[in-house]
Motif scaffolding. Structure first.
Motif, PDB file in Angstrom:
ATOM      1  N   LEU A 189      -7.736   0.879   0.243  1.00  0.00           N
ATOM      2  CA  LEU A 189      -6.857   1.171  -0.384  1.00  0.00           C
ATOM      3  C   LEU A 189      -7.495   2.363  -1.419  1.00  0.00           C
ATOM      4  CD1 LEU A 189      -3.792   0.599   0.010  1.00  0.00           C
ATOM      5  CD2 LEU A 189      -3.975  -0.775  -2.229  1.00  0.00           C
ATOM      6  N   PHE A 241      -4.477  13.452  -5.643  1.00  0.00           N
ATOM      7  CA  PHE A 241      -4.395  15.067  -6.153  1.00  0.00           C
ATOM      8  C   PHE A 241      -5.725  15.127  -7.353  1.00  0.00           C
ATOM      9  CE2 PHE A 241      -2.877  17.982  -9.526  1.00  0.00           C
ATOM     10  CZ  PHE A 241      -2.619  19.089  -8.575  1.00  0.00           C
ATOM     11  N   ALA A 252       0.713  -1.373  -0.114  1.00  0.00           N
ATOM     12  CA  ALA A 252      -0.175   0.013  -0.074  1.00  0.00           C
ATOM     13  C   ALA A 252       0.928   1.168  -0.223  1.00  0.00           C
ATOM     14  CB  ALA A 252      -1.084  -0.012   1.153  1.00  0.00           C
ATOM     15  N   ALA A 253       1.916   1.129   0.849  1.00  0.00           N
ATOM     16  CA  ALA A 253       2.840   2.498   1.003  1.00  0.00           C
ATOM     17  C   ALA A 253       3.592   2.685  -0.256  1.00  0.00           C
ATOM     18  CB  ALA A 253       3.930   2.240   2.181  1.00  0.00           C
ATOM     19  N   THR A 292       2.828  12.455  -9.206  1.00  0.00           N
ATOM     20  CA  THR A 292       2.315  14.183  -9.306  1.00  0.00           C
ATOM     21  C   THR A 292       3.429  15.010  -9.192  1.00  0.00           C
ATOM     22  OG1 THR A 292       0.348  13.322  -7.980  1.00  0.00           O
ATOM     23  CG2 THR A 292       1.016  15.714  -7.997  1.00  0.00           C
ATOM     24  N   SER A 301      -4.445   6.271  -6.945  1.00  0.00           N
ATOM     25  CA  SER A 301      -4.423   7.452  -7.614  1.00  0.00           C
ATOM     26  C   SER A 301      -3.247   7.526  -8.834  1.00  0.00           C
ATOM     27  CB  SER A 301      -4.708   8.698  -7.038  1.00  0.00           C
ATOM     28  OG  SER A 301      -3.624   9.269  -6.501  1.00  0.00           O
ATOM     29  N   GLN A 302      -3.546   8.104  -9.619  1.00  0.00           N
ATOM     30  CA  GLN A 302      -2.542   8.508 -11.020  1.00  0.00           C
ATOM     31  C   GLN A 302      -2.880   7.184 -12.007  1.00  0.00           C
ATOM     32  OE1 GLN A 302      -0.777  10.630 -12.291  1.00  0.00           O
ATOM     33  NE2 GLN A 302      -0.057  12.106 -10.828  1.00  0.00           N
ATOM     34  N   ARG A 318      -1.716  25.114  -6.134  1.00  0.00           N
ATOM     35  CA  ARG A 318      -2.668  24.022  -6.135  1.00  0.00           C
ATOM     36  C   ARG A 318      -1.762  22.614  -5.861  1.00  0.00           C
ATOM     37  NH1 ARG A 318      -6.226  21.104 -10.740  1.00  0.00           N
ATOM     38  NH2 ARG A 318      -6.976  19.696  -9.278  1.00  0.00           N
ATOM     39  N   PHE A 319      -0.645  22.688  -6.623  1.00  0.00           N
ATOM     40  CA  PHE A 319       0.183  21.307  -6.012  1.00  0.00           C
ATOM     41  C   PHE A 319       0.998  21.622  -4.641  1.00  0.00           C
ATOM     42  CE2 PHE A 319       0.815  21.048 -10.812  1.00  0.00           C
ATOM     43  CZ  PHE A 319       0.515  19.645 -10.838  1.00  0.00           C
ATOM     44  N   TYR A 357      -3.978   8.320   2.449  1.00  0.00           N
ATOM     45  CA  TYR A 357      -4.009   8.534   0.999  1.00  0.00           C
ATOM     46  C   TYR A 357      -5.076   9.485   0.485  1.00  0.00           C
ATOM     47  CZ  TYR A 357      -2.176   4.032   2.375  1.00  0.00           C
ATOM     48  OH  TYR A 357      -1.512   2.929   2.759  1.00  0.00           O
ATOM     49  N   ASN A 382      -0.401   4.154 -12.260  1.00  0.00           N
ATOM     50  CA  ASN A 382      -0.473   3.662 -10.925  1.00  0.00           C
ATOM     51  C   ASN A 382      -1.697   2.747 -10.653  1.00  0.00           C
ATOM     52  OD1 ASN A 382       0.863   3.208  -8.459  1.00  0.00           O
ATOM     53  ND2 ASN A 382      -0.361   4.646  -7.344  1.00  0.00           N
ATOM     54  N   TYR A 423       2.434   1.733  -3.488  1.00  0.00           N
ATOM     55  CA  TYR A 423       1.377   2.482  -4.414  1.00  0.00           C
ATOM     56  C   TYR A 423       1.253   3.957  -4.008  1.00  0.00           C
ATOM     57  CZ  TYR A 423       0.329  -1.787  -6.908  1.00  0.00           C
ATOM     58  OH  TYR A 423       0.363  -3.071  -7.305  1.00  0.00           O
ATOM     59  N   TRP A 424       1.095   4.145  -2.833  1.00  0.00           N
ATOM     60  CA  TRP A 424       1.024   5.580  -2.152  1.00  0.00           C
ATOM     61  C   TRP A 424       2.329   6.375  -2.793  1.00  0.00           C
ATOM     62  CZ3 TRP A 424      -1.566   9.681  -1.733  1.00  0.00           C
ATOM     63  CH2 TRP A 424      -1.250  10.783  -0.679  1.00  0.00           C
ATOM     64  N   SER A 429       2.186   7.189  -6.444  1.00  0.00           N
ATOM     65  CA  SER A 429       1.206   8.471  -6.869  1.00  0.00           C
ATOM     66  C   SER A 429       1.678   9.642  -6.455  1.00  0.00           C
ATOM     67  CB  SER A 429      -0.250   7.987  -6.129  1.00  0.00           C
ATOM     68  OG  SER A 429      -0.251   8.244  -5.018  1.00  0.00           O
ATOM     69  N   ARG A 484      -1.736  15.410   6.935  1.00  0.00           N
ATOM     70  CA  ARG A 484      -2.413  14.277   7.084  1.00  0.00           C
ATOM     71  C   ARG A 484      -1.835  12.935   7.145  1.00  0.00           C
ATOM     72  NH1 ARG A 484      -7.550  14.586   5.341  1.00  0.00           N
ATOM     73  NH2 ARG A 484      -7.606  12.578   6.242  1.00  0.00           N
ATOM     74  N   ASN A 485      -0.548  12.897   7.258  1.00  0.00           N
ATOM     75  CA  ASN A 485       0.393  11.791   7.555  1.00  0.00           C
ATOM     76  C   ASN A 485       0.237  11.255   8.998  1.00  0.00           C
ATOM     77  OD1 ASN A 485       2.335   9.598   7.871  1.00  0.00           O
ATOM     78  ND2 ASN A 485       3.997  10.668   6.673  1.00  0.00           N
ATOM     79  N   PRO A 486      -0.389   9.942   9.098  1.00  0.00           N
ATOM     80  CA  PRO A 486      -0.614   9.681  10.478  1.00  0.00           C
ATOM     81  C   PRO A 486       0.798   9.523  11.236  1.00  0.00           C
ATOM     82  CG  PRO A 486      -1.853   8.131   8.791  1.00  0.00           C
ATOM     83  CD  PRO A 486      -0.799   9.046   8.054  1.00  0.00           C
ATOM     84  N   TYR A 544      -1.458  20.887  -1.965  1.00  0.00           N
ATOM     85  CA  TYR A 544      -1.724  19.348  -1.952  1.00  0.00           C
ATOM     86  C   TYR A 544      -0.639  18.678  -1.099  1.00  0.00           C
ATOM     87  CZ  TYR A 544      -1.837  14.404  -3.416  1.00  0.00           C
ATOM     88  OH  TYR A 544      -1.909  13.237  -3.534  1.00  0.00           O
ATOM     89  N   ARG A 559      -0.753  19.170   2.474  1.00  0.00           N
ATOM     90  CA  ARG A 559      -1.738  18.751   3.151  1.00  0.00           C
ATOM     91  C   ARG A 559      -1.544  17.021   3.570  1.00  0.00           C
ATOM     92  NH1 ARG A 559      -7.054  17.574   0.817  1.00  0.00           N
ATOM     93  NH2 ARG A 559      -6.396  18.398  -1.096  1.00  0.00           N
ATOM     94  N   VAL A 560      -0.846  16.629   2.135  1.00  0.00           N
ATOM     95  CA  VAL A 560      -0.079  15.003   2.495  1.00  0.00           C
ATOM     96  C   VAL A 560       0.725  14.945   3.731  1.00  0.00           C
ATOM     97  CG1 VAL A 560       1.408  13.340   1.560  1.00  0.00           C
ATOM     98  CG2 VAL A 560      -0.472  14.646   0.017  1.00  0.00           C
TER      99      VAL A 560
END
Lengths: 246, 246
Positions: free
Chosen positions: B69, B59, A93-94, A104, B72-73, A146-147, B56, B76, A96-97, A100, A157-159, A150, A153-154
């Motif tokens: 899960l 964008f 999962a990490a 970007t 995005s992209q 915009r980028f 997760y 991906n 794919y994250w 992504s 929001r990172n736990p 984002y 915010r990532v």
């Protein structure tokens, strides 16, 4: 494993994202074109572009040779190197994250290039300067915020806390964010006015990556090509402008 | 596993590359915005863009929800779906190769978009038409041949024969090449003059994908949104022109 990186000489470009990962990961690598005598490296680069290895033909540099494998496209190279250099978590999962986020960053890089080449990559900047003035203004005032909003915010929001883009440790994504931010600061010093105030966690991340011993040593070394007007991030003062909200 | 695809309604866009994989793979999926009552789907899309799932956050659409899960992209998502839908070989080298080809398709898609929006995505086409005329000419005469020559060469050089982009069976890359070619034919009918003669293996691949039972059924169904001038591939006759060599 000795890696061979193939990229155009004289500019950071997309190759720099790969170099930062190889440097931070203390990889055994050769920067083929720069480390070769005369045109030997460029000739090898051209050969691979023409013939690849078996089925694997790159469309464009950068590409990485790792034994029998030829891996191209920057985000794909980083995805390949990540686990090998300890620069991405083990869980799927990490990964794919991370990918992504890297894609970007790649979008930002393409848009940063098109800010000075909005019409055609085969034409000179001077032949598309009026169009570049319009596009750069949109890039600075609409797209960069915009980028960066984002990516900020990532981090928020990172736990695991706002110190890394993915999980609780450094990944290749952090290195790429550092490079992207460095390039934006170089190309658009006016456009980045208020950066640290508006994006405090990104600013902190940029500083922490720059201070990592291997990255700091690399940036001081002759291996780091300075930003210049052959690269992706170019400082043309006429394209730089203030953000909309300052 | 029921997949949820989130994408803007009313256009094929980048979401279509994911739809084709889901359709060919006979996946259990919901096209959330289109399958929802009223604005319910768009509201859910906006919620995910704002808050994601845990760390997760996408964008932009398209993104895919698969249980816990959120991927995005486009490239991906396809990399994620490939093994799950039997649309990529099992070996790691082939997967990196498939991903590099998909990222090169993504580059074509971005350039096809910028052919009608070279200045700013937030402006109307009509507000950047003169610039679009210049960029589209470069796209048709320089970039399309460069990309199609490359993809044709990949088919020719495939050790398993010129029937697939990767290995000896259909992959998501073949589906994406089909979609890319369909879009280029729609947007630039003049620009694609001589296509089948110049790129015979790509032309053959496009036909074979179109003839696959699930793809043919999908394209005939109301689930396939027609190409239109809200999408990535837009037919503006004034932007279409003959290739340089015809």
């Amino acid at each position: 494993m000795r890696y061979e990186l193939f990229y155009w000489p004289g500019l950071q470009g997309r190759g720099e994202f790969v170099r930062l990962a190889l440097e931070e990961g203390a990889a055994d690598y050769v920067d083929v074109v720069r480390d070769s005598e005369g045109d030997g490296g460029l000739d090898r680069l051209a050969d691979f572009l023409e013939s690849g290895i078996d089925a694997y033909i790159p469309f464009a540099p950068p590409f990485l040779r790792a034994g029998d494998l030829l891996v191209s496209q920057t985000a794909n190279i980083l995805q390949f190197l990540g686990p090998r250099l300890g620069l991405v978590p083990a869980d799927e999962a990490a990964r794919y994250w991370a990918n992504s986020l890297q894609l970007t960053v790649a979008d930002v890089v393409t848009e940063a290039h098109d800010a000075h080449h909005p019409i055609a990559s085969e034409l000179y900047y001077e032949d598309q300067q009026p169009e570049a003035m319009r596009r750069a203004r949109s890039f600075v005032q609409e797209r960069i915020p915009r980028f960066l909003n984002y990516f900020e915010r990532v981090l928020v929001r990172n736990p695991h806390g706002p110190h890394h883009m993915v999980g609780d440790a450094l990944t290749y994504v952090d290195l790429s964010i550092f490079q992207m931010l460095s390039g934006l600061h170089y190309a658009f010093p006016k456009g980045m006015t208020g950066f640290a105030r508006r994006y405090p966690h990104l600013a902190d991340l940029q500083t922490r990556v720059a201070d990592r011993p291997r990255i700091a040593a690399y940036i001081e070394s002759p291996r780091r090509i300075p930003f210049n007007e052959s690269g992706i991030f170019r400082h043309y003062p006429e394209l730089d402008c203030m953000p909309a909200e300052e």
